[in-house]
Structure formats: structure tokens, C-alpha cells
Design a protein around this motif. Structure first.
Motif, PDB file in Angstrom:
ATOM      1  N   LEU A 161       0.720   6.644  -2.929  1.00  0.00           N
ATOM      2  CA  LEU A 161       0.239   5.875  -1.773  1.00  0.00           C
ATOM      3  C   LEU A 161      -1.014   5.080  -2.115  1.00  0.00           C
ATOM      4  CD1 LEU A 161       0.807   8.401   1.155  1.00  0.00           C
ATOM      5  CD2 LEU A 161       2.062   6.289   0.704  1.00  0.00           C
ATOM      6  N   GLN A 162      -1.876   5.656  -2.931  1.00  0.00           N
ATOM      7  CA  GLN A 162      -3.097   4.949  -3.337  1.00  0.00           C
ATOM      8  C   GLN A 162      -2.750   3.730  -4.191  1.00  0.00           C
ATOM      9  OE1 GLN A 162      -5.916   6.446  -2.193  1.00  0.00           O
ATOM     10  NE2 GLN A 162      -7.302   4.902  -2.939  1.00  0.00           N
ATOM     11  N   ILE A 163      -1.773   3.867  -5.081  1.00  0.00           N
ATOM     12  CA  ILE A 163      -1.344   2.728  -5.899  1.00  0.00           C
ATOM     13  C   ILE A 163      -0.661   1.676  -5.018  1.00  0.00           C
ATOM     14  CG2 ILE A 163       0.269   2.019  -7.713  1.00  0.00           C
ATOM     15  CD1 ILE A 163      -0.416   4.683  -9.112  1.00  0.00           C
ATOM     16  N   THR A 164       0.112   2.116  -4.031  1.00  0.00           N
ATOM     17  CA  THR A 164       0.735   1.170  -3.097  1.00  0.00           C
ATOM     18  C   THR A 164      -0.332   0.417  -2.309  1.00  0.00           C
ATOM     19  OG1 THR A 164       2.631   2.652  -2.893  1.00  0.00           O
ATOM     20  CG2 THR A 164       2.399   0.960  -1.215  1.00  0.00           C
ATOM     21  N   ALA A 165      -1.374   1.118  -1.887  1.00  0.00           N
ATOM     22  CA  ALA A 165      -2.476   0.451  -1.190  1.00  0.00           C
ATOM     23  C   ALA A 165      -3.192  -0.520  -2.122  1.00  0.00           C
ATOM     24  CB  ALA A 165      -3.460   1.491  -0.649  1.00  0.00           C
ATOM     25  N   ALA A 166      -3.322  -0.167  -3.388  1.00  0.00           N
ATOM     26  CA  ALA A 166      -3.960  -1.067  -4.356  1.00  0.00           C
ATOM     27  C   ALA A 166      -3.142  -2.345  -4.535  1.00  0.00           C
ATOM     28  CB  ALA A 166      -4.132  -0.347  -5.692  1.00  0.00           C
ATOM     29  N   VAL A 167      -1.822  -2.198  -4.602  1.00  0.00           N
ATOM     30  CA  VAL A 167      -0.953  -3.376  -4.709  1.00  0.00           C
ATOM     31  C   VAL A 167      -1.099  -4.241  -3.462  1.00  0.00           C
ATOM     32  CG1 VAL A 167       1.458  -4.135  -4.762  1.00  0.00           C
ATOM     33  CG2 VAL A 167       0.700  -2.306  -6.272  1.00  0.00           C
ATOM     34  N   ALA A 168      -1.117  -3.615  -2.294  1.00  0.00           N
ATOM     35  CA  ALA A 168      -1.214  -4.357  -1.038  1.00  0.00           C
ATOM     36  C   ALA A 168      -2.553  -5.077  -0.919  1.00  0.00           C
ATOM     37  CB  ALA A 168      -1.018  -3.412   0.139  1.00  0.00           C
ATOM     38  N   ILE A 169      -3.614  -4.414  -1.305  1.00  0.00           N
ATOM     39  CA  ILE A 169      -4.937  -5.045  -1.219  1.00  0.00           C
ATOM     40  C   ILE A 169      -5.068  -6.158  -2.247  1.00  0.00           C
ATOM     41  CG2 ILE A 169      -7.382  -4.596  -1.702  1.00  0.00           C
ATOM     42  CD1 ILE A 169      -7.072  -1.999  -0.167  1.00  0.00           C
ATOM     43  N   THR A 170      -4.496  -5.970  -3.414  1.00  0.00           N
ATOM     44  CA  THR A 170      -4.566  -6.997  -4.446  1.00  0.00           C
ATOM     45  C   THR A 170      -3.766  -8.236  -4.046  1.00  0.00           C
ATOM     46  OG1 THR A 170      -4.812  -5.290  -6.133  1.00  0.00           O
ATOM     47  CG2 THR A 170      -4.146  -7.471  -6.880  1.00  0.00           C
ATOM     48  N   HIS A 171      -2.587  -8.030  -3.448  1.00  0.00           N
ATOM     49  CA  HIS A 171      -1.735  -9.156  -3.060  1.00  0.00           C
ATOM     50  C   HIS A 171      -2.339  -9.913  -1.890  1.00  0.00           C
ATOM     51  CE1 HIS A 171       1.616 -11.288  -1.203  1.00  0.00           C
ATOM     52  NE2 HIS A 171       2.094 -11.363  -2.426  1.00  0.00           N
TER      53      HIS A 171
END
Length: 163
Positions: free
Chosen positions: A65-75
Motif C-alpha cells: 500500500l505504501q508503494i501504491t501511495a508512492a506511485v499515486a503521489i508521484t504520478h
């Protein structure tokens, strides 16, 4: 070389890339997410026969979930911001909920977990990083920024005492 179509010229984004605090938040999310995920997967393979595999699976989920949030914040697109809000809120509330539920269970605190005991095994980073992420998602929201800018533009000059 082909010339860009008029439609491509209309949708060209001329904004400069995000620098500063946004990049720091992205790096913080990526580092924390990868750290939790890699370590929990490694522990899962090292101790596959332990009776307490639940906290390790919770840590794998926390890292994912943390990596998914990182992808979302980066995009930082509209749909990805929604995914970022959901995953960040889950990652913020889960250590609090798991910490409260497991308060009187000494067996639960035996295994290293990202959400157990309020994230103490990871130096409270699961709560701190996601708290920073919530604040950053709120302040960097393009809709809110545009609404503030339009509100400033709509204030008449007489309001500032120029008469």
C-alpha cells in the motif's frame, strides 16, 4: 519527423516539474514503502513456518500500500490522487487501529510488524510518513489551489482600500 497535431499542441502541459518539498515527499514515500515491503518479504521467506505469520503478511500489505501511495503521489493525476488519498488514509489509520486492538496482546508484539504497536518497529515511520502525505496531498491539490487563486482574482480593488 512529424509535426504535432493541433490537438496535441492544445493539450501540451507547459507547467514546470515539481521541485522542492513535493520531491522530498515522493522520495520519503518510495524509501519507506520499499523498506517495509522488502524487509517483510525477506522475513516471510526466512521464517515461513512461524506460528505468527499474520503480522508479516500485514507488513507485506503495508509495504504494498505504501508503494501504491508512492506511485499515486508521484504520478499526481486526478485518478491517481484519489488512489493516493485512499492508500494514504489506510496506511495512516491501520497502525493506529492495529495498535489499539493489540494493546493487551503480548503474543502479537513478538513479530516485527509495520502496523503493530503503532509502528514502533519501524520507528513510527508508517504514521509519520503518511501524516506528511495527507498534509502534502491537501496542500498540493490543484483544485484547491485554483479555487484560492480565483478567489484572490475576484476580490475587487476597493476591498484593498485603493479608493
Amino acid at each position: 519527423m512529424t509535426q504535432p497535431s493541433p490537438l496535441e499542441e492544445q493539450i501540451h502541459d507547459s507547467r514546470p516539474p515539481a521541485l522542492g518539498m513535493g520531491r522530498l515527499v515522493m522520495v520519503l514515500y518510495w524509501l519507506c514503502g520499499l523498506w517495509i515491503f522488502i524487509e517483510s518479504v525477506a522475513l516471510l521467506f526466512v521464517r515461513p513456518n512461524d506460528a505468527f505469520v499474520g503480522p508479516l503478511l500485514g507488513s507485506v500489505l503495508a509495504g504494498f500500500l505504501q508503494i501504491t501511495a508512492a506511485v499515486a503521489i508521484t504520478h499526481n493525476g486526478r485518478r491517481m490522487r484519489m488512489i493516493g488519498w485512499v492508500t494514504t488514509l489506510i496506511c495512516l489509520t491501520a497502525p493506529i487501529i492495529v495498535g489499539i486492538v493489540s494493546w493487551g496482546m503480548p503474543d502479537f508484539s513478538v513479530m516485527r510488524s509495520a502496523w503493530g504497536r503503532f509502528g514502533v518497529d519501524y520507528w513510527y515511520l508508517p504514521i509519520a510518513v503518511n501524516g506528511i502525505g495527507i498534509v502534502w496531498l491537501w496542500f498540493s491539490n490543484p483544485r484547491r489551489i485554483v479555487e484560492l487563486a480565483e478567489r484572490i482574482e475576484r476580490v475587487p480593488l476597493s476591498h484593498y482600500g485603493s479608493e
